[in-house]
Design a protein around this motif. Structure first.
Motif, mmCIF file in Angstrom:
data_model
loop_
_atom_site.group_PDB
_atom_site.id
_atom_site.type_symbol
_atom_site.label_atom_id
_atom_site.label_comp_id
_atom_site.label_asym_id
_atom_site.label_seq_id
_atom_site.Cartn_x
_atom_site.Cartn_y
_atom_site.Cartn_z
ATOM 1 N N ARG A 361 0.795 -1.312 -0.035
ATOM 2 C CA ARG A 361 -0.049 -0.008 0.080
ATOM 3 C C ARG A 361 0.996 1.105 0.068
ATOM 4 N N ASP A 365 0.991 4.119 -2.920
ATOM 5 C CA ASP A 365 1.034 5.563 -2.844
ATOM 6 C C ASP A 365 2.218 6.245 -3.516
ATOM 7 N N GLU A 368 1.634 6.823 -7.333
ATOM 8 C CA GLU A 368 0.519 7.533 -7.365
ATOM 9 C C GLU A 368 1.255 9.229 -7.046
ATOM 10 N N GLY A 369 2.044 9.300 -5.807
ATOM 11 C CA GLY A 369 2.478 10.599 -5.592
ATOM 12 C C GLY A 369 3.803 11.077 -6.566
#
Length: 509
Positions: A361, A365, A368-369
């Motif tokens: 997870r 993230d 995506e960041g």
């Protein structure tokens, strides 16, 4: 002649939209980093003022690194376009000196890149004036940090990298080798950055960093919030030595390129054989046997099919052609390499601060960041390239006359963007899995990867692709379409600060 060459190069560059696209991109990056905490470049701002001298120097220093995106394209074509347009013979036949020709082309390209990167300072100024900013975290405008950043980081960094890339372009006369040298240079920079993590090699790492980022971090490592808000790094010690070393390297590389370059047209392979064949007497040429009449062949006329199956086959072939054209293009490879480097750098930087295993997870993230901005750049650039490619090549009238429905070319371009986005996300997933393995973590949880990347993020990026192509079609101007997309990106990043949180108000959410 030197001034005339610079003038010619500047006029040529500033008539092209690429300069303004890169300038808007750099301004967008710094604006987003100052205007919101959603976009971070090299770490969060923390408790310091959002436009503190420390933050201004740090951001503009990072922009000089990102300036490789623009600088590579400018210097790679400064000399090579003469060979591409077959005008090199005309330039070489003029009484211009070799040094004036080369240094003029280099200076024109360098000044163009400096102008594009310097617009990033305007992004910081505009972001600090936004109404949603906390007045207690915004300082009054002070030009000194901007001048310091341009003089200590932006100008030396662009000069160094420009000299190296220009030398490869001028001596090899191959654009591809220039991009390969750029990737190698970035790899060297990444290796030098890893040396600063060991206390015993911090000084060596700061001196080997060609961009001076490590020297800046070393000089400001123990600064308090008050010092970040009021002081600039002193130009002494490792900082001064780093700048002198790499400016000297840039001068040496540029001098070597001027010395080795030849004002002559490269002889093609097989040229002597061709010349010998042309000069050979006609009697020595072998005699060809007399032509015989071929029997008449019955050729069946082609049959046109307009069935749904035929349309799907056409869509498949056109999508494959568009996808291969993107994947094989150098700009896509450059964007992808920068995205991977940014992802790897973010993984190592953030993992050192995490007291946790590299859970899947967290990896999702991070993708995506840190990877998202480069996917947006890809959408921004290639939506315009795909829509305007036929018109730029003068083939749009031929394409419009083909017996295919109007939706098929558009659907193939959208499908190609979706395919390439899928490839990029798969590559990001592979990079994070390798990172997990390097840290001794093997519980990859592929279900989370599949759901987050291909069921949530990929459809969102497809919506952005539709938006990007729609902007190009409705505005009917490439630059206007780019501008609308940049405005969309800025609004998408600052909506949280405007108390707009409902997903129905957010495109693609």
């Amino acid at each position: 002649m030197f001034a005339d060459v610079i003038k010619f190069e500047l006029l040529y560059r500033f008539r092209k939209p690429a300069v303004y696209i890169f300038a808007a991109f750099f301004m967008l990056m710094t604006f987003s980093a100052i205007a919101t905490d959603t976009v971070q470049m090299g770490g969060a701002i923390g408790n310091a003022a959002r436009n503190s001298p420390y933050e201004i120097v740090r951001l503009l220093g990072m922009m000089s690194v990102m300036g490789l995106l623009a600088l590579t394209g400018f210097v790679a074509t400064a000399v090579n376009r003469d060979y591409e347009y077959r005008t090199s013979e005309f330039f070489f036949a003029t009484p211009v000196r070799k040094s004036s020709y080369l240094l003029g082309r280099f200076a024109g390209s360098l000044l163009t890149a400096i102008a594009a990167v310097s617009v990033a300072a305007l992004g910081i100024v505009l972001a600090s004036l936004m109404p949603w900013q906390d007045p207690e975290r915004v300082q009054a405008f002070n030009i000194v940090p901007y001048v310091y950043s341009l003089g200590v980081f932006v100008l030396p960094n662009l000069f160094l990298t420009g000299a190296i890339l220009f030398a490869f372009a001028a001596l090899t006369r191959k654009v591809l080798y220039t991009y390969v040298s750029m990737m190698g240079f970035v790899t060297f920079w990444a290796i030098s950055r890893t040396l600063t993590r060991d206390l015993e090699s911090t000084l060596i790492g700061s001196l080997l960093d060609p961009f001076g980022v490590s020297a800046f971090s070393l000089s400001t490592r123990y600064w308090t919030v008050v010092e970040r808000n009021t002081m600039l790094p002193p130009i002494m010690g490792p900082m001064l030595l780093n700048r002198l070393i790499w400016i000297g390297v840039g001068c040496g590389v540029l001098a070597f390129a001027v010395w080795r370059f030849r004002l002559s047209v490269a002889e093609k392979k097989g040229g002597r054989k061709v010349a010998a064949a042309v000069a050979a007497p006609e009697s020595s040429a072998p005699r060809m046997p007399p032509a015989r009449a071929l029997p008449a062949a019955t050729i069946a006329p082609p049959t046109l099919s307009f069935t749904p199956r035929a349309r799907l086959i056409q869509l498949w072939h056109q999508t494959r052609t568009e996808s291969l054209g993107i994947v094989r293009s150098v700009p896509f490879l450059v964007i992808l390499v920068f995205g991977v480097f940014n992802l790897v750098g973010g993984l190592f930087a953030d993992f050192d601060q995490l007291e946790s295993y590299p859970l899947t997870r967290i990896m999702v993230d991070m993708i995506e960041g840190t990877f998202a901005i480069f996917l947006f750049i890809f959408m921004l650039v290639y939506a315009g390239m795909l829509v305007w490619r036929e018109r730029a090549a003068g083939q749009h009238e031929i394409q419009s006359a083909l017996p295919v429905p109007d939706w098929l070319p558009l659907a193939s371009k959208l499908s190609a963007l979706l395919v390439v986005n899928f490839i990029a996300l798969v590559l990001a997933m592979v990079v994070t899995i390798i990172f997990q393995m390097s840290k001794g973590y093997f519980d990859f949880e592929m279900g989370i990867y599949f759901r987050a990347l291909f069921l949530i993020q990929l459809p969102g990026w497809f919506a952005v692709a539709v938006h990007a192509i729609a902007c190009q079609v409705f505005t009917n101007k490439k630059i206007a379409g780019f501008s609308v997309m940049i405005v969309y990106f800025v609004l998408h990043e600052v909506v949280d600060s405007m108390s707009i949180e409902h997903n129905l108000y957010l495109f693609g959410e």
